[in-house]
Design a protein around this motif. Sequence first.
Motif, PDB file in Angstrom:
ATOM      1  N   ILE A  90       0.867  -1.182   0.000  1.00 13.90           N
ATOM      2  CA  ILE A  90       0.000   0.000   0.000  1.00 13.90           C
ATOM      3  C   ILE A  90       0.898   1.224   0.000  1.00 13.90           C
ATOM      4  CG2 ILE A  90      -1.958   1.164   1.071  1.00 13.90           C
ATOM      5  CD1 ILE A  90      -2.450  -1.810   0.389  1.00 13.90           C
ATOM      6  N   ALA A  91       0.808   2.052  -1.025  1.00 10.82           N
ATOM      7  CA  ALA A  91       1.630   3.257  -1.132  1.00 10.82           C
ATOM      8  C   ALA A  91       0.784   4.490  -0.838  1.00 10.82           C
ATOM      9  CB  ALA A  91       2.235   3.358  -2.525  1.00 10.82           C
ATOM     10  N   TYR A  92       1.387   5.439  -0.139  1.00 12.54           N
ATOM     11  CA  TYR A  92       0.690   6.706   0.124  1.00 12.54           C
ATOM     12  C   TYR A  92       1.657   7.870  -0.011  1.00 12.54           C
ATOM     13  CZ  TYR A  92       2.741   6.950   4.875  1.00 12.54           C
ATOM     14  OH  TYR A  92       3.603   7.029   5.941  1.00 12.54           O
ATOM     15  N   ASP A  93       1.085   9.060  -0.157  1.00 12.04           N
ATOM     16  CA  ASP A  93       1.874  10.284  -0.168  1.00 12.04           C
ATOM     17  C   ASP A  93       1.028  11.387   0.447  1.00 12.04           C
ATOM     18  OD1 ASP A  93       0.103  11.266  -2.193  1.00 12.04           O
ATOM     19  OD2 ASP A  93       1.392  10.512  -3.776  1.00 12.04           O
ATOM     20  N   ASP A  94       1.381  12.620   0.181  1.00 11.03           N
ATOM     21  CA  ASP A  94       0.581  13.753   0.617  1.00 11.03           C
ATOM     22  C   ASP A  94       0.425  14.724  -0.544  1.00 11.03           C
ATOM     23  OD1 ASP A  94      -0.943  14.426   2.769  1.00 11.03           O
ATOM     24  OD2 ASP A  94       0.688  15.219   3.994  1.00 11.03           O
ATOM     25  N   GLN A  95       0.501  14.182  -1.755  1.00  6.19           N
ATOM     26  CA  GLN A  95       0.466  14.991  -2.967  1.00  6.19           C
ATOM     27  C   GLN A  95      -0.654  14.528  -3.900  1.00  6.19           C
ATOM     28  OE1 GLN A  95       3.590  13.753  -1.727  1.00  6.19           O
ATOM     29  NE2 GLN A  95       3.818  15.733  -0.737  1.00  6.19           N
ATOM     30  N   LEU A 118      -3.199   4.413  -1.367  1.00  2.00           N
ATOM     31  CA  LEU A 118      -4.101   4.797  -0.275  1.00  2.00           C
ATOM     32  C   LEU A 118      -4.850   6.069  -0.642  1.00  2.00           C
ATOM     33  CD1 LEU A 118      -5.142   4.428   2.651  1.00  2.00           C
ATOM     34  CD2 LEU A 118      -3.213   5.857   3.386  1.00  2.00           C
ATOM     35  N   ASP A 119      -6.163   6.004  -0.579  1.00  2.00           N
ATOM     36  CA  ASP A 119      -6.989   7.160  -0.904  1.00  2.00           C
ATOM     37  C   ASP A 119      -6.732   8.306   0.074  1.00  2.00           C
ATOM     38  OD1 ASP A 119      -8.839   8.601  -2.314  1.00  2.00           O
ATOM     39  OD2 ASP A 119     -10.595   7.474  -1.644  1.00  2.00           O
ATOM     40  N   GLN A 120      -6.624   9.507  -0.451  1.00  2.00           N
ATOM     41  CA  GLN A 120      -6.559  10.774   0.279  1.00  2.00           C
ATOM     42  C   GLN A 120      -5.216  11.069   0.945  1.00  2.00           C
ATOM     43  OE1 GLN A 120     -10.618  10.024   2.225  1.00  2.00           O
ATOM     44  NE2 GLN A 120     -10.695  12.219   1.799  1.00  2.00           N
ATOM     45  N   GLY A 121      -4.427  10.062   1.261  1.00  2.00           N
ATOM     46  CA  GLY A 121      -3.069  10.319   1.710  1.00  2.00           C
ATOM     47  C   GLY A 121      -2.887  10.538   3.201  1.00  2.00           C
ATOM     48  N   PHE A 122      -1.654  10.925   3.555  1.00  2.00           N
ATOM     49  CA  PHE A 122      -1.231  10.936   4.946  1.00  2.00           C
ATOM     50  C   PHE A 122      -1.975  11.968   5.797  1.00  2.00           C
ATOM     51  CE2 PHE A 122       1.465  12.451   8.424  1.00  2.00           C
ATOM     52  CZ  PHE A 122       1.692  11.267   9.108  1.00  2.00           C
ATOM     53  N   SER A 123      -2.095  13.199   5.305  1.00  2.00           N
ATOM     54  CA  SER A 123      -2.731  14.243   6.123  1.00  2.00           C
ATOM     55  C   SER A 123      -4.163  13.887   6.468  1.00  2.00           C
ATOM     56  CB  SER A 123      -2.668  15.598   5.412  1.00  2.00           C
ATOM     57  OG  SER A 123      -1.345  16.089   5.391  1.00  2.00           O
ATOM     58  N   ALA A 124      -4.891  13.327   5.503  1.00  2.00           N
ATOM     59  CA  ALA A 124      -6.267  12.910   5.770  1.00  2.00           C
ATOM     60  C   ALA A 124      -6.290  11.772   6.780  1.00  2.00           C
ATOM     61  CB  ALA A 124      -6.946  12.480   4.469  1.00  2.00           C
ATOM     62  N   TRP A 125      -5.338  10.846   6.664  1.00  2.00           N
ATOM     63  CA  TRP A 125      -5.218   9.748   7.623  1.00  2.00           C
ATOM     64  C   TRP A 125      -5.006  10.290   9.035  1.00  2.00           C
ATOM     65  CZ3 TRP A 125      -5.072   4.294   7.585  1.00  2.00           C
ATOM     66  CH2 TRP A 125      -4.442   3.684   8.677  1.00  2.00           C
ATOM     67  N   LYS A 126      -4.092  11.225   9.165  1.00  2.00           N
ATOM     68  CA  LYS A 126      -3.782  11.803  10.474  1.00  2.00           C
ATOM     69  C   LYS A 126      -4.962  12.613  11.008  1.00  2.00           C
ATOM     70  CE  LYS A 126      -0.191  14.489  12.837  1.00  2.00           C
ATOM     71  NZ  LYS A 126       1.102  15.233  12.648  1.00  2.00           N
ATOM     72  N   SER A 127      -5.607  13.391  10.125  1.00  2.00           N
ATOM     73  CA  SER A 127      -6.753  14.204  10.541  1.00  2.00           C
ATOM     74  C   SER A 127      -7.925  13.353  11.005  1.00  2.00           C
ATOM     75  CB  SER A 127      -7.203  15.106   9.388  1.00  2.00           C
ATOM     76  OG  SER A 127      -6.196  16.038   9.058  1.00  2.00           O
ATOM     77  N   ALA A 128      -8.015  12.146  10.461  1.00  2.00           N
ATOM     78  CA  ALA A 128      -9.098  11.242  10.857  1.00  2.00           C
ATOM     79  C   ALA A 128      -8.845  10.604  12.223  1.00  2.00           C
ATOM     80  CB  ALA A 128      -9.272  10.155   9.796  1.00  2.00           C
ATOM     81  N   GLY A 129      -7.682  10.882  12.789  1.00  2.00           N
ATOM     82  CA  GLY A 129      -7.350  10.320  14.094  1.00  2.00           C
ATOM     83  C   GLY A 129      -6.788   8.922  14.043  1.00  2.00           C
ATOM     84  N   TYR A 130      -6.394   8.477  12.867  1.00  2.00           N
ATOM     85  CA  TYR A 130      -5.805   7.158  12.726  1.00  2.00           C
ATOM     86  C   TYR A 130      -4.351   7.190  13.197  1.00  2.00           C
ATOM     87  CZ  TYR A 130      -9.940   6.104   9.886  1.00  2.00           C
ATOM     88  OH  TYR A 130     -11.223   5.912   9.446  1.00  2.00           O
ATOM     89  N   PRO A 131      -3.792   6.046  13.564  1.00  2.00           N
ATOM     90  CA  PRO A 131      -2.483   6.046  14.233  1.00  2.00           C
ATOM     91  C   PRO A 131      -1.334   6.496  13.325  1.00  2.00           C
ATOM     92  CG  PRO A 131      -3.212   3.806  13.770  1.00  2.00           C
ATOM     93  CD  PRO A 131      -4.376   4.693  13.507  1.00  2.00           C
ATOM     94  N   VAL A 132      -0.443   7.286  13.917  1.00  2.00           N
ATOM     95  CA  VAL A 132       0.829   7.659  13.288  1.00  2.00           C
ATOM     96  C   VAL A 132       1.912   7.470  14.343  1.00  2.00           C
ATOM     97  CG1 VAL A 132      -0.256   9.305  11.716  1.00  2.00           C
ATOM     98  CG2 VAL A 132       0.627  10.105  13.903  1.00  2.00           C
ATOM     99  N   THR A 133       3.148   7.453  13.912  1.00  2.00           N
ATOM    100  CA  THR A 133       4.259   7.268  14.838  1.00  2.00           C
ATOM    101  C   THR A 133       5.468   8.049  14.360  1.00  2.00           C
ATOM    102  OG1 THR A 133       5.663   5.617  15.921  1.00  2.00           O
ATOM    103  CG2 THR A 133       5.105   5.218  13.625  1.00  2.00           C
ATOM    104  N   ASN A 134       6.354   8.352  15.287  1.00  2.00           N
ATOM    105  CA  ASN A 134       7.652   8.935  14.925  1.00  2.00           C
ATOM    106  C   ASN A 134       8.783   8.075  15.490  1.00  2.00           C
ATOM    107  OD1 ASN A 134       7.447   9.495  17.625  1.00  2.00           O
ATOM    108  ND2 ASN A 134       7.756  11.715  17.441  1.00  2.00           N
ATOM    109  N   ALA A 135       8.462   6.817  15.726  1.00  2.00           N
ATOM    110  CA  ALA A 135       9.477   5.881  16.209  1.00  2.00           C
ATOM    111  C   ALA A 135      10.521   5.640  15.122  1.00  2.00           C
ATOM    112  CB  ALA A 135       8.817   4.565  16.603  1.00  2.00           C
ATOM    113  N   ALA A 136      11.597   4.995  15.495  1.00  2.00           N
ATOM    114  CA  ALA A 136      12.623   4.647  14.507  1.00  2.00           C
ATOM    115  C   ALA A 136      11.990   3.815  13.402  1.00  2.00           C
ATOM    116  CB  ALA A 136      13.750   3.871  15.180  1.00  2.00           C
ATOM    117  N   PRO A 137      12.433   4.010  12.168  1.00  2.00           N
ATOM    118  CA  PRO A 137      11.845   3.253  11.054  1.00  2.00           C
ATOM    119  C   PRO A 137      11.878   1.756  11.318  1.00  2.00           C
ATOM    120  CG  PRO A 137      13.300   4.961  10.226  1.00  2.00           C
ATOM    121  CD  PRO A 137      13.469   4.942  11.718  1.00  2.00           C
ATOM    122  N   PRO A 138      10.863   1.042  10.874  1.00  2.00           N
ATOM    123  CA  PRO A 138      10.789  -0.392  11.148  1.00  2.00           C
ATOM    124  C   PRO A 138      11.904  -1.166  10.444  1.00  2.00           C
ATOM    125  CG  PRO A 138       9.142   0.236   9.530  1.00  2.00           C
ATOM    126  CD  PRO A 138       9.737   1.505  10.050  1.00  2.00           C
TER     127      PRO A 138
END
Length: 284
Positions: A90-95, A118-138
Amino acid sequence: MRNVVTMKWLLARLYEPDMVIVDCRFQLGQPDAGRHAYEESYIPGAVHFDLERDLSSPVGEHGGRHPLPDINELVQKLGKAGIDRNVRVIAYDDQGGMMASRFWWLLRYLGHEQVYVLDQGFSAWKSAGYPVTNAAPPVRFPKTFEAQLHPEMLASVEDVRRASQEGTDVLIDSREAPRYRGEMEPIDKKAGHIPTAKNRFWKDVLGADGAWKSAEEQRERFGDLKEEESIIVYCGSGVSACPNVLALEEAGFQNVRLYVGSWSDWISYIHNPITNGDEDYRAK
């Protein structure tokens, strides 16, 4: 299954082991912005692929501003990210899906069928309250990606010349209308478009809410074309054409090729003709 998945669809499968999420955020003119955005926060489990470092090769005399990446290098990077041809991606962007669609197209070109945007992208995902992280890359368990190239998805500059001169293919220009008409050109050295090309701005794949239009709505966008026609899609550098390629597939067109070098490659050949104005004759 469509080529575009909803945020709810991804949320329900976020931690499934047979899926890899790819962050494709990138800002033209700000080459480090996408990586920095990823480091600030990303969808849990996502790995980052950069348009210019990973999804393109260095610029040369010809080939445009974003030439195809070295296939062997890309295959190794995919394997390192835990991607083989058995996992869902699943690929996403913010563009608006532009960068994610480039990743989608590349994986399809390499023979991977289970890749989605992924429909609508990262900002929409974050605005919807879905989980995000700033942990070290997996850290992904490395796999072996075995490419099976599909050269029929590519159009060469010779193919485009023939399409323009002889009408062998319909040419679709994915840039915004003023650039297509040659009224402005903020990036490339020459303005205008390839003779006979029709203009279908790539952002029109999206509705007013920023979500991808349905298959029926995509068919309306290309309503003057016949499904059996051969189509070549281009843009400025082979990136924003990819959403239109995806949309054409959604609409049922099966003979669609990408001119990867696009306008920036076309104008690198001094004898290639250029035209200006609006010659886009749509069916009424």
